[in-house]
Write an enzyme that holds these catalytic residues in place. Structure first.
Site, PDB file in Angstrom:
ATOM      1  N   CYS A   1       0.820  -1.204   0.000  1.00 49.27           N
ATOM      2  CA  CYS A   1       0.000   0.000   0.000  1.00 49.27           C
ATOM      3  C   CYS A   1       0.862   1.266   0.000  1.00 49.27           C
ATOM      4  CB  CYS A   1      -0.908  -0.045   1.228  1.00 49.27           C
ATOM      5  SG  CYS A   1      -1.626   1.533   1.696  1.00 49.27           S
TER       6      CYS A   1
ATOM      7  N   CYS B   1       0.075   4.024   2.670  1.00 53.43           N
ATOM      8  CA  CYS B   1       0.485   3.605   4.022  1.00 53.43           C
ATOM      9  C   CYS B   1       1.913   4.044   4.309  1.00 53.43           C
ATOM     10  CB  CYS B   1       0.418   2.077   4.161  1.00 53.43           C
ATOM     11  SG  CYS B   1      -1.218   1.387   3.970  1.00 53.43           S
TER      12      CYS B   1
END
Lengths: 537, 133
Positions: free
Chosen positions: B56, B59
């Site tokens: 991700c 993230c």
């Protein structure tokens, strides 16, 4: 919010205690080797018709997941069992099946990486200025691809959870009628029963069965997450997997050789297959024809290491040797049907190929067991086919629908450096089915406008329409070789499904300037910047 | 999975930053369910839980930013990081769909939550609310 949290904690603790007790009993039952007792522990009685689930799907790939999600819509209790047996080199992946993890998705992304490399070269002629040397970083590409795949794996888990489909990362196999055993990676076994089952276990790459194949060779299962650049690569095989992989590896700048036993792209239109091969050869990919490897040895360990491949001619006794960093085997795929206990429930498979014969309702010879996807005998091995078959099957089972999956005129695309899109009959199959005198083939070469300025091949892109004279010159085969072949073919497939005739095609005005307009071989169309030759076959 | 893990470790760089400029680590990686129970659910101090994933992109931006803002709170709040692929059961229990998802937890209960990236000011407000509430 806080009250919910406290309640949740209490419930968790109670459940924990309860499951401890259950666990103790089930361990006991398991030790006694008593599956019946285990079934009782799992909360259902000895009455055979009270099942744990309405449907258990074995295999969480394209077909399995589509079917499971569809069944959940009808409020059925569904379980998906998905498990990836690690490759000989220890590689594995998450939920989603071959397409998502080691097939279509990473393949297309890496093909795109290669196309971008070509685009960079073309761009200079369009005025873009940048240093002479442009390099490719395998790790950067692979990380990006794997990150995307990771998000897909997670997305599938969330989707299943949201639709209340139970998912277990466990290997499913039949142990007795209406019962599967699910074994997770820690070896813990559980039994589940269902009214119906759907087998969607897919396939895995085949190995050659020669010394060194499993120890030193990789397959498509390993390639897309390889933690080092493969370097000088030998691709063994002539399947679309082999040619697509060889294609993008070469496009990224690697030294690639393809070793072919006999013909390219067996089952595809051979005229088109040969054009694909020619294009690849003219663009730096070496082909060794009519040889098969007989031995792979390691010269030096490393990432990549150095391998020595010994190969024998299929036509004589000639033996050759070659040195490569990586050997990629792409000689075919075998159905995962031999170790899932099909004998225990009486499901017949083709012993030679491992494939499962089904009727036109995707039903095996055992009425409550169905199968979809790549494992089916005499069906197409394509993700969209598996998805469609899975959805329609479930709609028939639970929704009262009667529509069957239409396996005819399914469009496909091969993502070789020069892409190939097709729908319907190959020329040879059309001749065989309808007779040479009853078919008419219209074809044309074309030069994409985007290729003119950078002086790319002016006689390689090609389109071919096969018509059935006896049936109003209905278009029964469509083939195109050129950029964005998949995009060009998709709409055509709909037209063919509607019964497109040559006349209708001719009367459809083209879009200009695009490649797709050349899929209407038409006498009157000429453009000064195009090279167009139209002949009747 | 071995090959994918090897690939990720190779690309992970010098390792996940756990330390802070104050020298006292304010973020820790949750090891397992028991660890989560002990250090998050049973924590005396309020905890922000950062559910993230290796694959991700956002993230990777939010993580360090949140750690920095947590460090600014001088020990009044603790930060736990949960990799949703390593601890899928935890992620499912706390109904995490998309990442990054950040939960604010006090006395074992989820009192606040957000999904996606936030800037430093927004994070500061989020943390102050947790500490103050």
């Amino acid at each position: 919010c806080s009250r919910r949290g406290k309640k949740k904690k209490l419930i968790m603790e109670v459940m924990f205690q309860y499951s401890l007790i259950l666990f103790a009993f089930s361990v006991q039952a398991h030790k006694e080797g008593n599956p019946q007792k285990l079934l009782e522990m799992n909360g259902h009685t000895a009455v055979p018709h009270s099942y744990d689930y309405d449907l258990i799907v074995i295999g969480g790939g394209s077909g399995g997941l589509a079917a499971a999600k569809e069944a959940a819509k009808y409020e059925k209790k569904v379980m998906v069992l998905d498990f990836v047996t690690p490759t000989p080199l220890g590689n594995s992946w998450g939920l989603g099946g071959t397409c998502v993890n080691v097939g279509c998705i990473p393949k297309k992304l890496m093909h795109q990486a290669a196309l971008l490399g070509q685009a960079l070269q073309d761009s200079r002629k369009f005025g873009w200025q940048f240093p002479e040397e442009v390099k490719h970083n395998w790790m950067t590409m692979t990380e990006s691809v794997q990150n995307y795949i990771g998000s897909l794996n997670w997305g599938y888990r969330v989707a299943l959870r949201e639709k209340k489909v139970t998912y277990e990362n466990a290997y499913g196999e039949f142990v007795q009628p209406h019962t599967v055993k699910a074994t997770n990676k820690r070896g813990v076994e559980k039994l589940y029963t269902a009214e119906r089952f759907l087998i969607a276990t897919g396939e895995r790459p085949r190995y050659l069965g020669i010394p060194g194949d499993k120890e030193y060779c990789i397959s498509s299962d390993d390639l897309f997450s390889l933690p080092y650049c493969p370097g000088k690569t030998l691709v063994v095989g002539a399947s679309y997997v082999a040619l697509e992989c060889a294609g993008f590896l070469a496009g990224l700048g690697l030294d690639v050789t393809v070793m072919v036993r006999s013909i390219l792209l067996r089952g595809f239109d051979q005229d088109m297959a040969n054009k694909i091969g020619e294009y690849m050869e003219e663009h730096g990919i070496k082909f060794i024809r009519e040889f098969v490897p007989i031995k792979v040895e390691q010269i030096e360990e490393g990432t990549p290491g150095r391998l020595k491949v010994t190969a024998k001619s299929t036509k004589g006794n000639e033996v050759i040797e070659g040195e490569y960093n990586t050997v990629l085997l792409a000689i075919g795929r075998d159905a995962c049907t031999r170790k899932i206990g099909l004998d225990k429930v009486g499901v017949k498979i083709n012993e030679k190929t491992g494939k499962i014969p089904v009727n036109d309702m995707e039903q095996t010879n055992v009425p409550y067991i169905y199968a979809i996807g790549d494992i089916l005998q005499d069906r197409l091995e394509l993700t969209p086919v598996a998805i469609q078959a899975g959805r329609l099957l479930v709609q028939r089972l639970y929704g009262g629908a009667t529509t069957k999956c239409d396996y005819v005129n399914v469009p496909t695309t091969v993502f070789t450096p020069l892409e190939y899109g097709a729908c319907g009959y190959s020329e040879e199959n059309a001749i065989q089915k309808f007779g040479e005198e009853n078919i008419e083939v219209y074809h044309s070469h074309f030069w994409p406008l985007e290729w003119t300025v950078p002086s790319r091949d002016n006689n390689k892109c090609y389109a071919k329409i096969i018509c059935n004279i006896r049936d109003n010159e209905r278009v029964i085969g469509f083939h195109v070789l050129g950029p964005n072949a998949g995009e060009v073919t998709q709409g055509f497939a709909a037209a063919i499904k509607c019964g497109l005739t040559k006349e209708q095609l001719d009367s459809t005005i083209g879009i200009h300037p695009v490649c797709a307009e050349y899929t209407r071989p038409h006498n009157n169309f000429l453009c000064s910047s195009c090279y167009l030759s139209l002949t009747k076959n | 999975m071995a090959q994918r893990l090897a690939l990720r470790r190779l690309l992970a760089g010098p390792g996940r930053a756990l330390g802070t400029s104050a020298g006292r680590p304010s973020a820790f990686n949750v090891q397992d369910g028991g660890d989560f129970q002990e250090r998050v659910v049973n924590s005396a101090k309020p905890v922000v839980v950062d559910f993230h994933a290796q694959w991700c992109g956002p993230c990777k931006i939010l993580g360090p930013r949140l750690e920095k803002m947590v460090a600014k709170q001088e020990g009044k709040v603790v930060m736990a990081k949960v990799d949703i692929d390593d601890h899928t059961d935890l992620a499912i229990e706390y109904e995490v769909s998309a990442v990054p998802t950040v939960l604010a937890m006090k006395n074992g209960d989820v009192v606040d939550k957000f999904v996606g990236i936030k800037d430093e000011d927004q994070l500061e407000a989020f943390l102050k609310k947790l500490i103050g509430a």
